[in-house]
Design an enzyme around this catalytic site. Structure first.
Site, PDB file in Angstrom:
ATOM      1  N   CYS A 138      27.488  11.921  38.793  1.00  0.00           N
ATOM      2  CA  CYS A 138      27.754  10.502  39.044  1.00  0.00           C
ATOM      3  C   CYS A 138      26.598   9.838  39.783  1.00  0.00           C
ATOM      4  O   CYS A 138      25.929  10.457  40.601  1.00  0.00           O
ATOM      5  CB  CYS A 138      29.016  10.351  39.875  1.00  0.00           C
ATOM      6  SG  CYS A 138      30.456  11.209  39.215  1.00  0.00           S
ATOM      7  N   ARG A 175      21.553  10.588  34.617  1.00  0.00           N
ATOM      8  CA  ARG A 175      22.352  11.610  35.273  1.00  0.00           C
ATOM      9  C   ARG A 175      23.572  12.004  34.443  1.00  0.00           C
ATOM     10  O   ARG A 175      24.213  13.020  34.715  1.00  0.00           O
ATOM     11  CB  ARG A 175      22.808  11.117  36.656  1.00  0.00           C
ATOM     12  CG  ARG A 175      21.655  10.861  37.603  1.00  0.00           C
ATOM     13  CD  ARG A 175      22.117  10.147  38.852  1.00  0.00           C
ATOM     14  NE  ARG A 175      22.915  10.986  39.711  1.00  0.00           N
ATOM     15  CZ  ARG A 175      22.437  11.733  40.708  1.00  0.00           C
ATOM     16  NH1 ARG A 175      21.144  11.739  40.956  1.00  0.00           N
ATOM     17  NH2 ARG A 175      23.239  12.472  41.457  1.00  0.00           N
ATOM     18  N   TRP A 202      30.784  10.534  35.940  1.00  0.00           N
ATOM     19  CA  TRP A 202      30.864  11.700  35.057  1.00  0.00           C
ATOM     20  C   TRP A 202      32.165  12.395  35.414  1.00  0.00           C
ATOM     21  O   TRP A 202      32.317  12.918  36.518  1.00  0.00           O
ATOM     22  CB  TRP A 202      29.668  12.620  35.273  1.00  0.00           C
ATOM     23  CG  TRP A 202      29.521  13.717  34.261  1.00  0.00           C
ATOM     24  CD1 TRP A 202      28.926  13.635  33.040  1.00  0.00           C
ATOM     25  CD2 TRP A 202      29.959  15.078  34.410  1.00  0.00           C
ATOM     26  NE1 TRP A 202      28.960  14.860  32.408  1.00  0.00           N
ATOM     27  CE2 TRP A 202      29.597  15.765  33.229  1.00  0.00           C
ATOM     28  CE3 TRP A 202      30.628  15.782  35.411  1.00  0.00           C
ATOM     29  CZ2 TRP A 202      29.871  17.108  33.022  1.00  0.00           C
ATOM     30  CZ3 TRP A 202      30.915  17.126  35.207  1.00  0.00           C
ATOM     31  CH2 TRP A 202      30.530  17.771  34.031  1.00  0.00           C
ATOM     32  N   ASN A 251      30.388  10.721  44.594  1.00  0.00           N
ATOM     33  CA  ASN A 251      29.865  11.798  43.760  1.00  0.00           C
ATOM     34  C   ASN A 251      30.231  13.097  44.441  1.00  0.00           C
ATOM     35  O   ASN A 251      29.986  13.270  45.630  1.00  0.00           O
ATOM     36  CB  ASN A 251      28.340  11.686  43.620  1.00  0.00           C
ATOM     37  CG  ASN A 251      27.766  12.787  42.738  1.00  0.00           C
ATOM     38  OD1 ASN A 251      28.484  13.399  41.965  1.00  0.00           O
ATOM     39  ND2 ASN A 251      26.476  13.041  42.873  1.00  0.00           N
ATOM     40  N   GLY A 252      30.819  14.024  43.676  1.00  0.00           N
ATOM     41  CA  GLY A 252      31.215  15.296  44.253  1.00  0.00           C
ATOM     42  C   GLY A 252      32.671  15.598  43.959  1.00  0.00           C
ATOM     43  O   GLY A 252      33.288  15.012  43.066  1.00  0.00           O
ATOM     44  N   GLU A 307      16.257  29.347  25.301  1.00  0.00           N
ATOM     45  CA  GLU A 307      16.004  27.942  25.611  1.00  0.00           C
ATOM     46  C   GLU A 307      16.030  27.092  24.340  1.00  0.00           C
ATOM     47  O   GLU A 307      16.565  25.979  24.333  1.00  0.00           O
ATOM     48  CB  GLU A 307      14.653  27.804  26.322  1.00  0.00           C
ATOM     49  CG  GLU A 307      14.162  26.381  26.516  1.00  0.00           C
ATOM     50  CD  GLU A 307      15.077  25.504  27.361  1.00  0.00           C
ATOM     51  OE1 GLU A 307      14.859  24.283  27.372  1.00  0.00           O
ATOM     52  OE2 GLU A 307      16.022  26.025  27.987  1.00  0.00           O
ATOM     53  N   LYS A 348      18.588  23.966  23.770  1.00  0.00           N
ATOM     54  CA  LYS A 348      18.147  22.616  23.436  1.00  0.00           C
ATOM     55  C   LYS A 348      18.861  22.101  22.192  1.00  0.00           C
ATOM     56  O   LYS A 348      19.313  20.959  22.140  1.00  0.00           O
ATOM     57  CB  LYS A 348      16.631  22.600  23.195  1.00  0.00           C
ATOM     58  CG  LYS A 348      15.791  22.578  24.425  1.00  0.00           C
ATOM     59  CD  LYS A 348      15.908  21.264  25.165  1.00  0.00           C
ATOM     60  CE  LYS A 348      15.593  21.464  26.628  1.00  0.00           C
ATOM     61  NZ  LYS A 348      16.603  22.188  27.389  1.00  0.00           N
ATOM     62  N   GLU A 380      22.740  21.449  22.796  1.00  0.00           N
ATOM     63  CA  GLU A 380      23.152  20.412  23.741  1.00  0.00           C
ATOM     64  C   GLU A 380      22.897  18.993  23.231  1.00  0.00           C
ATOM     65  O   GLU A 380      23.585  18.068  23.668  1.00  0.00           O
ATOM     66  CB  GLU A 380      22.500  20.620  25.110  1.00  0.00           C
ATOM     67  CG  GLU A 380      21.010  20.457  25.190  1.00  0.00           C
ATOM     68  CD  GLU A 380      20.470  20.764  26.581  1.00  0.00           C
ATOM     69  OE1 GLU A 380      21.265  20.805  27.546  1.00  0.00           O
ATOM     70  OE2 GLU A 380      19.253  20.973  26.714  1.00  0.00           O
ATOM     71  N   HIS A 404      22.932  45.412  16.123  1.00  0.00           N
ATOM     72  CA  HIS A 404      24.049  45.912  16.924  1.00  0.00           C
ATOM     73  C   HIS A 404      25.229  44.943  16.909  1.00  0.00           C
ATOM     74  O   HIS A 404      26.025  44.921  17.847  1.00  0.00           O
ATOM     75  CB  HIS A 404      23.594  46.181  18.352  1.00  0.00           C
ATOM     76  CG  HIS A 404      22.595  47.284  18.457  1.00  0.00           C
ATOM     77  ND1 HIS A 404      22.945  48.615  18.377  1.00  0.00           N
ATOM     78  CD2 HIS A 404      21.241  47.245  18.592  1.00  0.00           C
ATOM     79  CE1 HIS A 404      21.855  49.359  18.478  1.00  0.00           C
ATOM     80  NE2 HIS A 404      20.808  48.554  18.609  1.00  0.00           N
ATOM     81  N   LYS A 439      22.669  15.205  33.966  1.00  0.00           N
ATOM     82  CA  LYS A 439      21.314  15.666  34.254  1.00  0.00           C
ATOM     83  C   LYS A 439      21.277  16.540  35.501  1.00  0.00           C
ATOM     84  O   LYS A 439      20.642  17.585  35.522  1.00  0.00           O
ATOM     85  CB  LYS A 439      20.396  14.447  34.440  1.00  0.00           C
ATOM     86  CG  LYS A 439      18.936  14.797  34.714  1.00  0.00           C
ATOM     87  CD  LYS A 439      18.282  15.453  33.533  1.00  0.00           C
ATOM     88  CE  LYS A 439      16.792  15.661  33.747  1.00  0.00           C
ATOM     89  NZ  LYS A 439      16.199  16.443  32.650  1.00  0.00           N
TER      90      LYS A 439
END
Length: 605
Positions: A2, A27, A74, A98-99, A477, A481, A484, A500, A600
């Site tokens: 947030c 964010r 968020w 925020n939190g 990575e 990418k 997401e 395997h 973010k």
């Protein structure tokens, strides 16, 4: 997570708040709102979805007033609905947060027993309800806010605005970052300096447990013990161009293109004619017996890559952990251990908690961060800046390659300190590092070829990435990418592990992206690739000219990069991994810079 902004200004607050919230869009968020005080009257406007929805609402139903707070949410507690959107209000108080308030259910039950009912699903509403309760009990706004904050458990950044108070904001932080901006007869509050950059370059960062009482002319900060705290005003430099797309369609495209430039800046900071130099107090690896590396997300994959460098170049055993697991595993930290933490924002909640666990156990705390004034940087013995500049796109690109660059220079210093390489060998590695930005420019020149490949990848539902050694870490990575921002399911495997189990997934509908520079593991990687092709798999081989000449026969597609020192291959090969993800997402029409459900900076567990 947030975004929070607050204004005590000399001009109308609403447009300033909305503009600041726009700079906090990176964010991640799913709703937005603002509240102002005008003529002593508190009012608010809120909207679900993108910030443009709030802007449209304000055109038809404007808010006046020169004092206000704003928020991009968020969702954590409660769905992204209008009722759950911040600012939350109860009577004479509005609050943005925020939190996570961990004890909000107990507080809600306590208030319910007093006949004070909640209207939302959020933990934040409880903060507003509690503050209004204390106002009803006869406390003034400052005392009500302080009493409320004293009851809260968990992580939070908070900003309060009160009815009848057009020259007062009260802010507090515990676990989530918050900054105060100083203007001329104006004061500002923001989740980070980027939000405040156009208004002021004079910033005070609140410390853990701080409460700030803010007017246009004064700032009083009390620490966690209630004592007056003298927090420094710092002059910051954030180029406005860093939060502009610079002619690119998306921030991610701009940030991919910036990598040769920002890598050059990082190399100039750490590499000189004498070799590799670290900022004070420096670090001598001669007596270091073990490294513990901790991070989340993309930063974790940077650590996983660096594990190969530290072990192969310097002979130092390395343990790599996901921060959210490490902090609860309570691992033993022996003597001679350096704990190294990697975080783009420097505020990642799990990584910060892991750092605090290690503080009294490890010999040294080292961090690799992009924000010099972040909590992780401030709490480290040796913070190492990556110098990537502001990264706005949620999917990390230039921060990742700058993290890798700092980590490889650190590994080379460790190798020299340990006597595993001599000055001549170090000089050769440094020369290769100096040439890396030029090779990245060549790789960036493959944009049209990558775009064409991405259009084909966009048709897939599942994609596999394969690699060996450090390229196995990079395969992870690349898969992250892609998933997401394009929402295509993607997974990474060590090439040798394919037989395997994962080879059962291979068929003609599943593209398999093989990252294979011509290094010491190239032949083994090609053997695994042939196993895929023998089962009808569609292989996209990413290699250099030598590798293509040796192994490209029969593959579905090939992407050719310049030859590079195998040690540095993961940094160079990050470019096509990023471009493939970007162009695939564009082809699918997804929100590249702000993918769904993602933030973010993850400042909550």
């Amino acid at each position: 997570m947030c975004g929070i902004v607050g204004v005590l200004g000399t001009h109308e607050a609403a447009p300033i708040l909305v503009d600041a919230l726009r700079r906090l869009e990176y964010r991640g968020y799913d709703s937005a709102g603002i509240a102002t005080v005008a003529g002593g009257r508190l009012d608010r406007r809120r909207a679900v979805g993108k910030l443009v929805n709030l802007q449209d609402l304000l055109v038809h139903d404007p808010l006046t007033g020169k004092a206000g707070i704003g928020h991009t949410r968020w969702a954590t507690h409660g769905a992204p609905t209008l009722t759950n959107t911040h600012p939350h209000r109860s009577g004479r108080v509005a609050v943005v947060h925020n939190g996570i308030i961990e004890n909000f259910r107990d507080l809600r039950a306590e208030l319910g027993a007093l006949g004070i009912d909640h209207q939302t699903e959020t933990d934040t509403e409880t903060v507003a309800l509690l503050a209004e309760h204390y106002l009803d009990a006869g406390r003034d706004p400052r005392a009500a806010a302080e009493a409320t904050i004293a009851r809260l458990e968990g992580a939070y950044a908070l900003c309060f605005l009160f009815d009848g108070e057009d020259d007062l904001l009260i802010a507090a932080r515990k676990g989530s970052p918050l900054a105060i901006g100083h203007g001329k007869g104006e004061m500002f509050v923001g989740s980070d300096a980027i939000a405040l950059a156009p208004m002021t370059d004079r910033i005070t960062y609140l410390e853990e447990g701080d409460i700030a009482i803010i007017t246009r002319d004064t700032l009083e900060i009390r620490d966690a013990t209630g004592e007056l705290a003298n927090r420094e005003i710092k002059q910051i430099q954030i180029d406005a161009a860093q939060v502009d797309k610079g002619g690119h369609k998306h921030f991610m495209a701009k940030e991919i293109a910036e990598q040769p430039s920002v890598l050059t800046s990082a190399l100039n900071y750490y590499v000189d004619e004498n070799g590799i130099t670290l900022p004070d107090p420096g670090l001598d690896f001669a007596g270091i017996e073990r490294l513990t590396m901790v991070a989340c997300g993309t930063a974790y994959f940077a650590c996983l890559t660096a594990k190969y460098w530290f072990e192969q170049l310097a002979g130092i055993p390395v343990e790599v952990d996901v921060a959210s697991e490490f902090r609860y595993r309570e691992p033993p930290i022996g003597p001679g251990t350096v704990a190294l933490f990697v975080s783009q924002s420097g505020e990642t909640a799990d990584t910060l908690a892991a750092l605090r666990y290690c503080r009294d156990k490890a010999d040294r705390i080292v961090s690799v961060v992009n924000v010099a004034e972040s909590s992780i940087a401030r709490e480290s013995d040796l913070p190492l800046p990556i110098l990537a500049g502001a990264e706005i796109g949620v999917a990390s690109t230039k921060a990742f390659t700058c993290q890798l660059t700092v980590l490889v220079t650190l590994a080379l210093k460790a190798a020299r300190d340990k006597g595993r390489i001599d000055d001549a060998e170090l000089a050769n590695h440094v020369a290769d590092l100096r040439g890396l930005p030029g090779l990245m420019n060549i790789a960036l020149g493959q944009a049209e070829r990558t775009r064409a490949l991405a259009r084909k990848l966009a048709e897939a539902r599942d994609i596999l990435f394969l690699g060996r050694g450090p390229m196995y870490a990079l395969a992870h990575e690349g898969a992250l990418k892609l998933k997401e921002i394009s929402y295509i399911h993607a997974e990474a495997y060590a090439s040798g592990e394919l037989k395997h189990g994962p080879i059962a997934l291979v068929d003609k509908s599943v593209p398999v992206i093989v990252m294979a520079p011509t290094d010491g593991l190239f032949d083994k990687t090609v053997s695994n690739m042939q196993e895929v092709m023998a089962r009808g798999g569609k292989v996209l081989l990413i290699t250099d000219r030598k590798g293509a000449d040796a192994a490209a026969d029969g593959v579905w597609e090939t992407l050719i990069l310049p030859e590079v020192d195998p040690v540095l291959a993961p940094i160079l090969y990050a470019i096509p991994a990023q471009q493939l993800a970007y162009h695939t997402a564009v082809a699918k029409g997804t929100d590249v810079d702000q993918p769904r459900n993602l933030a973010k900076s993850v400042t909550v567990e």
